[in-house]
Write a protein that holds these residues in place. Structure first.
Motif, PDB file in Angstrom:
ATOM      1  N   SER A  44     -65.159 -46.248 -62.305  1.00  0.00           N
ATOM      2  CA  SER A  44     -64.953 -45.801 -61.000  1.00  0.00           C
ATOM      3  C   SER A  44     -66.009 -46.725 -60.084  1.00  0.00           C
ATOM      4  CB  SER A  44     -65.455 -44.309 -60.768  1.00  0.00           C
ATOM      5  OG  SER A  44     -66.908 -44.145 -60.622  1.00  0.00           O
ATOM      6  N   ASN A  73     -60.962 -29.014 -53.720  1.00  0.00           N
ATOM      7  CA  ASN A  73     -61.663 -28.594 -54.816  1.00  0.00           C
ATOM      8  C   ASN A  73     -62.747 -29.485 -55.625  1.00  0.00           C
ATOM      9  OD1 ASN A  73     -60.453 -26.057 -54.978  1.00  0.00           O
ATOM     10  ND2 ASN A  73     -58.887 -26.825 -56.325  1.00  0.00           N
ATOM     11  N   GLU A  74     -62.121 -30.769 -55.309  1.00  0.00           N
ATOM     12  CA  GLU A  74     -62.945 -32.022 -55.986  1.00  0.00           C
ATOM     13  C   GLU A  74     -64.179 -32.143 -55.278  1.00  0.00           C
ATOM     14  OE1 GLU A  74     -61.756 -36.675 -56.659  1.00  0.00           O
ATOM     15  OE2 GLU A  74     -62.102 -35.849 -54.495  1.00  0.00           O
ATOM     16  N   GLN A  75     -64.364 -31.729 -53.908  1.00  0.00           N
ATOM     17  CA  GLN A  75     -65.337 -31.838 -53.050  1.00  0.00           C
ATOM     18  C   GLN A  75     -66.437 -30.571 -53.451  1.00  0.00           C
ATOM     19  OE1 GLN A  75     -63.315 -31.975 -49.471  1.00  0.00           O
ATOM     20  NE2 GLN A  75     -63.854 -34.127 -49.448  1.00  0.00           N
ATOM     21  N   ILE A 111     -68.934 -28.953 -56.082  1.00  0.00           N
ATOM     22  CA  ILE A 111     -69.537 -29.184 -57.516  1.00  0.00           C
ATOM     23  C   ILE A 111     -70.385 -28.037 -57.811  1.00  0.00           C
ATOM     24  CG2 ILE A 111     -70.744 -30.828 -58.894  1.00  0.00           C
ATOM     25  CD1 ILE A 111     -68.872 -32.518 -57.477  1.00  0.00           C
ATOM     26  N   TRP A 115     -70.355 -31.073 -51.891  1.00  0.00           N
ATOM     27  CA  TRP A 115     -70.742 -32.260 -52.441  1.00  0.00           C
ATOM     28  C   TRP A 115     -71.502 -32.893 -51.754  1.00  0.00           C
ATOM     29  CZ3 TRP A 115     -66.462 -36.443 -52.767  1.00  0.00           C
ATOM     30  CH2 TRP A 115     -66.063 -36.721 -51.489  1.00  0.00           C
ATOM     31  N   GLU A 122     -51.907 -37.659 -66.469  1.00  0.00           N
ATOM     32  CA  GLU A 122     -52.545 -36.498 -65.833  1.00  0.00           C
ATOM     33  C   GLU A 122     -51.845 -35.811 -64.827  1.00  0.00           C
ATOM     34  OE1 GLU A 122     -53.196 -39.704 -66.068  1.00  0.00           O
ATOM     35  OE2 GLU A 122     -53.329 -40.776 -64.060  1.00  0.00           O
TER      36      GLU A 122
END
Length: 815
Positions: free
Chosen positions: A583, A164-166, A168, A173, A537
């Motif tokens: 980051s 999911n993080e990849q 966008i 991504w 988190e």
RNA sequence: GCGAGAGUGGCGGAACUGGCAGACGCGCUGGACUUAGGAUCCAGUGGGGCAACCCGUAGGGGUUCAACUCCCCUCUCUCGCACCA
């Protein structure tokens, strides 16, 4: 600035020499202190430093209270970033991971964190993941593992599965192609079998923060309701529908099925407008579930052209496909009751569907046509056949009982919690210990053949080709079926890293055990975790899996407790001074190493503790460290340079009494603050004490100063351990300060003799009065009454009431 | 959108269970010491009036003798939302 470098390295060597952090073998007074282990994506940053310093502070405080402490550390070493780094820098995932670990480990040692390094664990090494695989097999053995189809994000141009993080905004991504969904057969763990216990036992973990407990309750999301079967007209297919409002069943004017429902292909086949429905489904699946459920988004849907029969009323209503319905919740099919559900109401209005009122605020009172909103409250059932006239509650029950008796429904409890999908189509993870045999089907790898080793990671092509890289390594994938001895192949997927982190706290108990994941004896000695420190988190991820696996291991007799951690503490995030997450890609990472080299470990710790309460998020800024360095410089001057050395006690001088009283008040406050994790105010108390003490220092006897030094060193020790040890060396007993007992206060000495309290007139402070501590109401009032200001305000008016809060305030209520 | 939090001087924050708003620190202003100061020490520091007083805890309402704290509404920000760990 005081010579922190020499002091810090001297004491670190000494503590190492005496084995200060070693875990006692047979604890009498055990304390299992754990910080969430680290993902080794680079060196330790200031956020980690904050987390581990909190743990270290607790270690030092508890150690000085005589606890036998287990305080281990390790690395959550499998996962996606290692593979990304491998592709990007042409490195092996193992090399990237292990070199990051060495670097970070060295940093932690320099930071003097009190870990017992003999118990370090690394999840990507075979002696660890062997037992992760063992855990999977145990779950399988107990019927908690199954295979099912699930959608994954799929980039058609990279030909790979995306996290999911990849994804966008719906695009890949890397190449920005539109991401689609692809159905794959994968492994699931039946965590829903534990939903009820995970929910109910939240009551047992009372020392977890309320926000985490609430989030877990909502995440598990139990709702009581009913299920009804709607038959597709003319077909032998019945759709189960879950509802929390069985009392509105007679108001159903349409039924909607989720585009990702298991039966959707069948529905498309049966549908007279199959092409349009199929196109709609395809488009709906491009959206994430989150986008689909935005309640402010216009709901879309399409008629299937099929009809379903309401089992209660016998009415035929249209079957729709709608993207606002999720396959993963309830049964993936909802009954549309526009009169009594706002989402259904909006959908019906847009699509021109009927609205039928079946619940009225009170009998006889309803209006079908002029509705502007759904009427969602309970009321009296109307237009509901034999059930008309019943209350929502009673009627809902009766309707469900009726359906149950007739075989087309019943009571049902539904959870939002879903089963845990653990298959990952990636290399850098623990291989799933399963074998696919053409003859025998799916066969688990026998326990004695564990671990299923990940093949060497040199010459592996990590550029994705639409399946796990392991599928293309013949030496790995080809094997022999343990059941029939014929040719078979291994499962090519690896496990979700949450699986590795769901039990790591248990491996620390017995990290070198080659026969079992951990011995029951050691679990008995150390479990449960007394304090678990980490970020919030993880509220609905790791912290649920971790509880679940503990319950499972309890059930199969490996653990004496079914909750892993008595107390949970969530520290706040450390952001940069603009409030952004640190980051590598943003280049805003603050390293504790630089800080430590310029101001020392102790000053770095004091700065971060003093900045804000530990649970609060902080925007890091270098300016704030000044207060800490000045404070420690003064401490060094007053207690090290001016140290009286070890001198005997002497008679208390008059000038010493107020300092002694202040000292005992300070001890009380610092202890109380440490125990309630309020480190910032504890440091403020120490600063206040130092301010007063420094003023009086010259008039105090050596004996008294030595006594104050001993107390102050102990109060300082959890915050600035190296400097505290340096003070202690001059006035202590010749052993480490951490082997001594923490200071206690004398309640009589901690009590001030006189206090000044405010006097209010009608709730506004007008003047102050000094009273004896703990004096009576009458005494306080009589000393407050002799005052011009009071007379001025009262004049000829009457005093209606006098409020007296002991040792706090007096309030005259006038007129 | 849903779920969970947060919002107090120029800044970080303090205020126990409804009881003195601004502890402690940074910064700033003035002074001392000094060849020098980004060192140290002393004093001051929410705003207005520069006095008695008045106003102030995101904004608006409410409860109370008393509200940063409790209740209702609104705004802003942070975290999580199931393949980041």
């Amino acid at each position: 600035m005081y010579p922190f470098k020499e002091i810090e390295s001297k004491w670190q060597k000494e503590w190492d020499k005496i084995g200060l952090y070693k875990t006692p073998e047979n604890p009498e007074n055990k304390y299992y202190l754990l910080e969430m282990f680290a993902y080794p994506s680079g060196d330790i940053h200031i956020g980690h430093f904050r987390n581990y310093s909190i743990g270290d502070l607790v270690w030092r405080y508890k150690r000085m209270q005589g606890y036998d402490i287990l305080h281990p550390f390790g690395w959550d070493a499998f996962g996606l970033p290692a593979e990304q780094a491998a592709i990007k820098h042409n490195m092996r995932p193992s090399e990237w991971t292990m070199s990051n670990i060495s670097m970070a480990r060295e940093t932690l040692k320099k930071l003097g964190i009190s870990y017992d390094w003999d118990r370090e664990i690394i999840t990507c090494l075979p002696d660890y993941y062997k037992w992760t695989q063992w855990l999977f097999l145990k779950l399988y053995e107990h019927g908690l593992v199954y295979r099912d189809y699930a959608y994954v994000n799929w980039c058609p141009s990279c030909k790979t599965v995306l996290a999911n993080e990849q994804v966008i905004d719906g695009a890949c991504w890397r190449c920005y192609s539109v991401v689609s969904r692809r159905k794959l057969e994968q492994w699931f763990i039946r965590i829903t079998a534990y939903a009820e216990r995970l929910l109910n036992d939240i009551d047992k973990i009372k020392e977890w923060p309320d926000n985490i407990r609430t989030m877990q309750r909502n995440w598990i999301g139990r709702s009581y309701g009913s299920e009804f079967l709607f038959q597709i007209e003319g077909k032998d297919l019945r759709l189960p529908v879950f509802t929390t409002r069985p009392d509105t069943i007679f108001g159903v004017t349409f039924v909607v099925i989720a585009p990702d429902h298991d039966l959707i292909d069948e529905i498309i086949k049966l549908s007279p407008n199959a092409n349009d429905v199929s196109l709609y489904v395809e488009r709906a699946l491009l959206m994430s579930e989150r986008e689909r459920t935005f309640t402010n988004r216009p709901k879309t849907g399409i008629r299937t052209g099929l009809y379903v029969i309401n089992p209660l009323s016998g009415e035929r209503v249209e079957l729709w496909v709608g993207d606002y319905v999720l396959a993963s919740y309830g049964t993936g099919v909802v009954m549309g009751v526009p009169a009594h559900d706002q989402r259904d109401f909006e959908f019906a209005k847009r699509m021109g569907l009927n609205i039928k009122v079946v619940v009225a605020p009170s009998a006889g009172e309803f209006d079908t046509l002029s509705m502007e909103h759904a009427f969602e409250e309970p009321g009296i059932m109307v237009n509901s056949g034999e059930f008309s006239g019943l209350s929502s509650e009673e009627g809902g029950k009766r309707v469900t009982e009726y359906a149950s008796a007739k075989g087309f429904g019943g009571f049902k409890v539904s959870y939002k919690l879903r089963d845990w999908l653990i298959s990952r189509q990636r290399f850098w993870g623990a291989p799933i210990p399963m074998i696919h045999c053409e003859r025998c089907g799916i066969v688990p790898v026998p326990e004695k053949e564990l671990p299923v080793l990940l093949p060497p990671d040199d010459n592996v092509d990590f550029i994705p080709k639409g399946r796990s890289p392991l599928a293309d390594i013949p030496k790995f994938i080809n094997t022999i079926c343990p059941r029939c001895g014929g040719n078979a192949h291994r499962d090519p997927d690896t496990m979700d890293t949450f699986m590795c982190s769901s039990w790591y706290h248990l491996r620390y108990l017995d990290p070198k055990n080659t026969n079992e994941p951990f011995s029951k004896e050691n679990a008995q000695k150390w479990m449960p975790i007394d304090l678990y420190i980490g970020g919030a988190e993880h509220a609905t991820g790791h912290l649920i899996y971790f509880r679940f696996i503990t319950k499972f291991l309890y059930d199969i007799g490996y653990l004496p407790f079914d909750e892993p951690a008595v107390k949970l503490f969530n520290h706040g995030m450390v952001l940069d001074k603009n409030g952004e997450v640190m980051s590598k890609s943003k280049g805003n990472v603050v390293s504790p190493v630089n800080l430590m080299e310029t101001i020392g470990v102790d000053a770095s710790r004091v700065s971060i503790f003093f900045f804000a309460p530990p649970e609060r998020e902080i925007l890091w800024s270098e300016e704030s460290v000044k207060g800490a360095t000045r404070f420690l410089d003064r401490v060094y001057r007053v207690f090290v340079i001016h140290s009286p050395g070890t001198k005997g006690h002497s008679q208390l001088k008059d000038a010493e009494k107020p300092i002694l009283k202040l000292l005992h008040r300070t001890i009380r406050k610092v202890k109380d603050d440490i125990e309630n994790m309020r480190f910032n105010t504890a440091i403020a108390r120490l600063m206040e004490f130092l301010n007063e003490y420094e003023k009086e220092e010259k008039s105090l006897s050596d004996g008294f100063r030595a006594e104050v030094s001993r107390c102050f060193a102990k109060l300082l020790a959890p915050f600035a351990p190296h400097l505290a040890e340096e003070i202690w060396q001059r006035v202590g007993d010749g052993r480490s300060i951490f082997l001594s007992r923490f200071v206690e206060y004398d309640p009589e000495l901690a009590k001030p003799e006189k206090i000044t309290i405010p006097v209010q007139i009608n709730g506004k402070v007008r003047y102050r009065v000094e009273i004896e501590t703990d004096c009576s109401k009458d005494e306080a009032i009589s000393s407050a009454q002799e005052n011009e200001i009071l007379k001025k305000y009262v004049k000829d008016k009457k005093i209606k009431n006098i409020i007296w809060v002991p040792n706090r305030l007096i309030n005259f209520v006038v007129e």
